[in-house]
Motif scaffolding. Structure first.
Motif, PDB file in Angstrom:
ATOM      1  N   CYS A 229       0.836  -1.210   0.000  1.00  0.00           N
ATOM      2  CA  CYS A 229       0.000   0.000   0.000  1.00  0.00           C
ATOM      3  C   CYS A 229       0.869   1.257   0.000  1.00  0.00           C
ATOM      4  CB  CYS A 229      -0.970   0.008   1.184  1.00  0.00           C
ATOM      5  SG  CYS A 229      -2.213  -1.292   1.125  1.00  0.00           S
ATOM      6  N   ASP A 232       1.970   2.701   3.384  1.00  0.00           N
ATOM      7  CA  ASP A 232       1.006   3.282   4.314  1.00  0.00           C
ATOM      8  C   ASP A 232      -0.132   2.293   4.559  1.00  0.00           C
ATOM      9  OD1 ASP A 232      -0.682   4.777   5.871  1.00  0.00           O
ATOM     10  OD2 ASP A 232      -1.155   6.271   4.322  1.00  0.00           O
ATOM     11  N   LEU A 233      -0.086   1.614   5.704  1.00  0.00           N
ATOM     12  CA  LEU A 233      -1.113   0.631   6.061  1.00  0.00           C
ATOM     13  C   LEU A 233      -2.141   1.190   7.045  1.00  0.00           C
ATOM     14  CD1 LEU A 233       1.118  -2.562   6.542  1.00  0.00           C
ATOM     15  CD2 LEU A 233      -0.239  -1.929   4.527  1.00  0.00           C
ATOM     16  N   ALA A 236      -5.614   0.388   5.894  1.00  0.00           N
ATOM     17  CA  ALA A 236      -5.726  -0.886   5.173  1.00  0.00           C
ATOM     18  C   ALA A 236      -6.522  -1.931   5.940  1.00  0.00           C
ATOM     19  CB  ALA A 236      -4.337  -1.425   4.842  1.00  0.00           C
ATOM     20  N   CYS A 296      -6.228  -1.240   0.495  1.00  0.00           N
ATOM     21  CA  CYS A 296      -5.461  -0.160   1.122  1.00  0.00           C
ATOM     22  C   CYS A 296      -6.342   0.925   1.742  1.00  0.00           C
ATOM     23  CB  CYS A 296      -4.515   0.461   0.101  1.00  0.00           C
ATOM     24  SG  CYS A 296      -3.260  -0.696  -0.515  1.00  0.00           S
ATOM     25  N   ASN A 297      -7.555   1.112   1.244  1.00  0.00           N
ATOM     26  CA  ASN A 297      -8.440   2.165   1.748  1.00  0.00           C
ATOM     27  C   ASN A 297      -9.648   1.604   2.496  1.00  0.00           C
ATOM     28  OD1 ASN A 297      -9.493   1.069  -0.619  1.00  0.00           O
ATOM     29  ND2 ASN A 297     -10.422   2.994  -1.312  1.00  0.00           N
ATOM     30  N   GLY A 317      -4.001  -3.685  -2.736  1.00  0.00           N
ATOM     31  CA  GLY A 317      -2.598  -3.428  -2.443  1.00  0.00           C
ATOM     32  C   GLY A 317      -1.664  -4.573  -2.726  1.00  0.00           C
TER      33      GLY A 317
END
Length: 336
Positions: A229, A232-233, A236, A296-297, A317
């Protein structure tokens, strides 16, 4: 203590219908039922007031009913009873419901409602958990109305929990002669609990509650590499989808049914610590073939209320992981 209610005539008809006479006319089964919850975002407590459990046989007009005192209770009302309030009594002078905080029964834990309960063998068309609607049912005590079923959010605000018709309807099952049945009543609150736009109460959507055969369920755990990702997790999660098997069905969010591209189960990641990488856990997975996806989002995904638009598009991701599950525990990590 109350006993499960079934009229004497109805019980005789049910037993006769199950076996057709002879030794099978008195056949019974053993039923155990455990309640559990998948992790939910943004709540400190989700307290439900369970007023009864009802089981409907196909050939019998009367329900098999367990009152609150017939169900296995928790200690200290599961921490749900506020200071200065009491659980109201019914016409027989007994507690109108028992309390369960669903957030106590996550990550593989559960609360037994029934254990080895004897029921007549036969076909049952519906199981219903009776849960008081917190908008119209209240505790006894102080002058302010305090809802019997309620949610405490992250800011410590207490809001009623709407339970349409004060019941959660589940599908039925077949209880074979001398059978031993073990079922899991799974509240998937991340999919099932929504806050409508008015913000006055939460709503429990019945399609997020499932009745599962506990003897067949699997669990998944694993770690997620911190480079995924784009490093940046923080938003997630991990989504479990029915296997696409070469189809072009898209991977969509929680607002969509699984047949339309939605996930079967979802969870946000537990953040990394000094001693452990970011990780996930999915419990109570039915046997089948699945695709496991890192999303990821995921923290921005939500089930909209009726009439609200759904604009969520998963950002995947990592490549999907193909799984076939038939019970037990499995560790699956996401790596670059």
């Amino acid at each position: 203590m109350n006993k499960p209610i079934l009229s004497p005539i109805g019980l005789a008809l049910l037993l006769a219908g199950c076996g057709g006479g002879g030794d099978n006319a008195t056949a019974t089964s053993q039923l155990s039922l455990t309640l559990s919850d998948a992790p939910v975002d943004g709540a400190k407590q989700v307290c439900i007031a369970v007023s009864a459990l009802r089981l409907k046989a196909e050939t019998e007009p009367d329900d098999h009913i367990w009152q609150p005192l017939d169900l296995l209770a928790t200690g200290d009302d599961d921490g749900c009873l506020p200071t200065g309030y009491q659980i109201p009594l019914d016409d027989n002078g007994e507690p109108r419901f028992l309390y369960l905080d669903l957030l106590h029964y996550q990550n593989g834990l559960g609360h037994a409602l029934l254990s080895g309960e004897t029921i007549p063998s036969g076909n049952y068309e519906q199981l219903r958990l009776m849960v008081e609607d917190g908008r119209s049912h209240f505790l006894d005590g102080l002058t302010d109305d305090f809802p019997s079923s309620y949610v405490v959010d992250e800011s410590d605000t207490v809001l009623p929990l709407e339970v349409p018709s004060s019941e959660v309807k589940l599908h039925g099952f077949t209880a074979s002669a001398d059978g031993v049945l073990s079922y899991q009543l799974e509240f998937n609150l991340r999919h099932a609990m929504v806050l409508p736009g008015h913000g006055q109460y939460y709503k429990l959507k019945p399609n997020g509650v499932r009745l599962l055969d506990a003897t067949t369920l699997a669990s998944l755990t694993g770690q997620v590499d911190d480079s995924l990702c784009d490093g940046d997790l923080s938003q997630a999660g991990v989504y479990l989808y029915p296997a696409r098997d070469g189809s072009e069905l898209a991977y969509l969010g929680m607002a969509q049914d699984t047949s339309s591209g939605g996930p079967s189960l979802t969870t946000l990641l537990t953040p990394a610590s000094d001693s452990e990488a970011a990780h996930y856990r999915l419990d109570y997975i039915e046997p089948g073939s699945y695709d496991l996806q890192l999303v990821c989002n995921a923290a921005t995904d939500a089930v909209p209320e009726e009439g609200e638009s759904d604009n969520f598009v998963p950002v995947l991701g990592a490549g999907k992981l193909d799984l076939t599950l038939s019970g037990g525990s499995l560790t699956v990590d996401f790596t670059p």
